[in-house]
Motif scaffolding. Structure first.
Motif: not given
Lengths: 121, 281, 235
Positions: B14, C78-85, B96-99, B101, C44, B280-281, B92
């Motif tokens: 990344e 968990f359903t993630d909003g993919l905001t990390g991309f 980030s929730q993506t990371w 998790l 949520t 939160q996203n 970031k």
């Protein structure tokens, strides 16, 4: 199919399968669709289908062959009885509805006969 | 659970993207500059001034040299840009929730985040270093240049073992300082986030901004206090320091910085583990 | 049946505002459960706490014996909003990320799901419509082999066809032992799927009932859910 949301779904699935069998869409000794396929077709949970099939197994309408799935019973008498139950249910509903419309039990046969005659013409 | 290595590799991937981008822009601007030299000094670039002598070389060597020197000069700016970009990226990722998790504990998460930012920095330096070396190498075919250089190397042979140690010490110090930068940026971000999540709701954006600034100033003040205290404590532990013994002085500084890095990192881990949520996203 | 998830006396505040208070919730394995409540009721947040991305809560969350957040994260999807991309990321690159990062991610299964959802791996995230994005998120979430799936409002703002696809994927890909918790503020579209219903109101779990029990009382799930808000309509 559309479910009534105020009756347990597994009961409605049973009713649905009874009807399929009574209508001859599923014949004696025939394999019925897999649990997942039924679940998908009816848009319900796999657990719910399993519960319905379990009850029908207990009643003897279906039987399970290990590793193959569920089959409609070959017991003709039982099938006839099931069909009779369905017919009885429909008639029951009919009688009740007519009663609500003020057609009492004694006049029911006359009304029906008259209707059948007229609709033929 | 995700292993540290897996996460580290992925985070490096990344961050190295920023490295390649910066490196390409740097190379492109250096190229533009050397082309500009060609056109502006038409006919004359094959003349180099070395120790007051005019040395004639061929065009290609001269242009390559200009390119290499430009790479070297722009690297100061490019590295600065990298530090800023990578710090933003780090923070970031921290939120980030993506990371977040990813199934890994917060300690490894944070260390991987700092570590990859720093390793990517080294990667940028290596890329720049190789480019400078490769483009400047041909100039060694020029006699006069070779003579000068060999003289320089003879001198450096006389470097004592002592000096090599200080050089190594300086290198370690640079690493510790670089790490401290990321740890401090995270400290500022994570602590201001924690405090802002705690403050009553409905505050306006302006108030939030003021709170942020106050927090940043407070942390910088605390850090400067902490450094004085840490250095004070270290010099008390090592009584020889006053003697002007270079080696000990160096190791004292290194220990102080190491201690400082460890303490800031521990606070970062605590904040990340207990307070700082993924967005939160 | 043994409990898969136990949430005990959970309370959570943010910015000095109570969001969840004394939440208790037990889920057993193999169920499809709806988490119902108005927008802002805390659905949520509850999911985020279970998933270990919301912090600073009081109480205990236990997922199959794991109370540590990192261990919980390994056992749930968990359903993630993919905001990390970034928006320019292609679907196939998002998949690469998942395949590397999550040990339980099954790429073959994802491919099946992707085909079922009719998603093109070469498409960029910015090119996806809301419904496609939601379908991608569901496909990524289900391609992991987890014990607990948390789907946060998977039907928000998408068209009927996408909804149907997502519902069918739940039926087709749910493993027998896995439990799925679906949050929604509208129950009709999924009511025929449900084993259980959890109602969140007034910052806590108000009721947790089996769907058949509700229907046994000749009440539809929708009526049941709306009954919690009946008194408010009079205002």
């Amino acid at each position: 199919m559309e479910f009534k949301d105020n009756i347990p779904i597994y009961l409605q699935i049973e009713q649905y399968l009874y009807r399929q069998i009574a209508l001859g869409k599923m014949k004696a000794g025939e394999k019925i669709p897999s649990v997942r396929k039924l679940a998908l077709e009816l848009t319900v949970n796999v657990n719910t289908v399993q519960r319905a099939l379990q009850q029908m197994n207990d009643q003897g309408i279906l039987y399970t062959k290990r590793g193959e799935g569920n089959f409609v019973t070959e017991d003709i008498e039982l099938l006839a009885k099931t069909k009779q139950t369905l017919i009885d249910n429909q008639l029951d509903e009919f009688v009740q509805n007519m009663a609500k419309l003020g057609v009492e039990r004694d006049s029911l046969v006359t009304v029906l006969e008259k209707y059948l005659k007229e609709s033929e013409e | 659970m995700t292993s540290f290595n897996t996460l580290f590799n992925r985070m490096f991937q990344e961050k190295s993207r920023a490295v390649y981008l910066i490196y390409l822009i740097q190379a492109f601007s250096s190229l533009c500059f050397s082309l500009w030299m060609i056109f502006s000094m038409r006919g004359e670039p094959n003349v180099m001034m070395i120790n007051g002598h005019r040395e004639v070389t061929n065009h290609l060597i001269a242009y390559l040299l200009i390119f290499g020197v430009m790479m070297f000069i722009t690297s100061f700016f490019a590295n600065f840009v990298y530090w800023i970009i990578s710090s933003v990226k780090n923070e970031k990722i921290n939120r980030s929730q993506t990371w977040r998790l990813i199934p890994i504990n917060d300690t490894e998460f944070l260390l991987s985040n700092f570590g990859t930012a720093f390793i990517s920095y080294l990667w940028l330096i290596i890329l720049e270093g190789i480019t400078v070396a490769v483009t400047c190498l041909p100039v060694l075919t020029v006699n006069e240049v070779r003579k000068n250089l060999s003289g320089f190397f003879e001198e450096s042979h006389r470097l004592a073992v002592q000096d090599w140690w200080s050089l190594l010490g300086a290198l370690v110090l640079v690493i510790l300082l670089g790490y401290a930068w990321y740890a401090i940026v995270s400290l500022i971000n994570l602590s201001s986030r924690s405090i802002m999540d705690f403050l009553p709701n409905g505050s306006s954006k302006f108030i939030m901004f003021i709170v942020r600034v106050v927090i940043i100033i407070a942390i910088i003040w605390l850090l400067s206090k902490a450094t004085t205290v840490v250095f004070g404590a270290i010099s008390n532990f090592i009584p020889f320091l006053a003697d002007g013994n270079n080696d000990l002085q160096m190791s004292g500084t290194l220990v102080a910085f190491l201690l400082f890095d460890v303490v800031v990192t521990l606070i970062d881990i605590l904040l990340l583990n207990k307070f700082v949520e993924a967005k939160q996203n | 049946m043994s409990d898969l998830l136990q949430v005990k006396d959970l309370s959570y505040k943010k910015n000095q505002k109570m969001i969840l208070k004394d939440v208790n919730l037990n889920l057993s394995s193999g169920k499809i459960v709806a988490l119902l409540g108005e927008n802002g009721a805390g659905k949520t947040t509850l999911m985020r706490i279970i998933a270990g991305v919301a912090k600073n809560y009081r109480g205990e969350v236990n997922l199959e014996g794991s109370t540590k957040e990192a261990e919980r994260k390994a056992k749930l999807s968990f359903t993630d909003g993919l905001t990390g991309f970034s928006d320019s990321t292609k679907i196939k690159d998002v998949v690469k990320f998942y395949a590397i990062i999550f040990q339980d991610f099954d790429e073959n299964e994802f491919t099946e799901l992707r085909k079922f959802m009719k998603l093109d791996p070469e498409m960029k995230l910015s090119q996806l419509s809301r419904g496609m994005r939601e379908k991608l998120i569901i496909a990524l979430t289900f391609a992991r082999k987890a014990d607990l799936y948390l789907l946060d409002e998977p039907f928000g703002g998408i068209d009927a066809m996408a909804r149907k696809k997502i519902i069918n994927s739940i039926i087709l890909w749910k493993e027998e032992k896995a439990t799925i918790l679906i949050s929604d503020h509208f129950v009709n579209e999924i009511s025929s799927l449900l084993d259980e219903v959890v109602v969140v109101k007034d910052h806590t779990v108000l009721e947790h009932k089996s769907a058949d029990d509700i229907r046994q009382n000749h009440k539809s799930i929708e009526e049941y859910y709306e009954s919690f808000y009946a008194d408010e309509d009079d205002e």
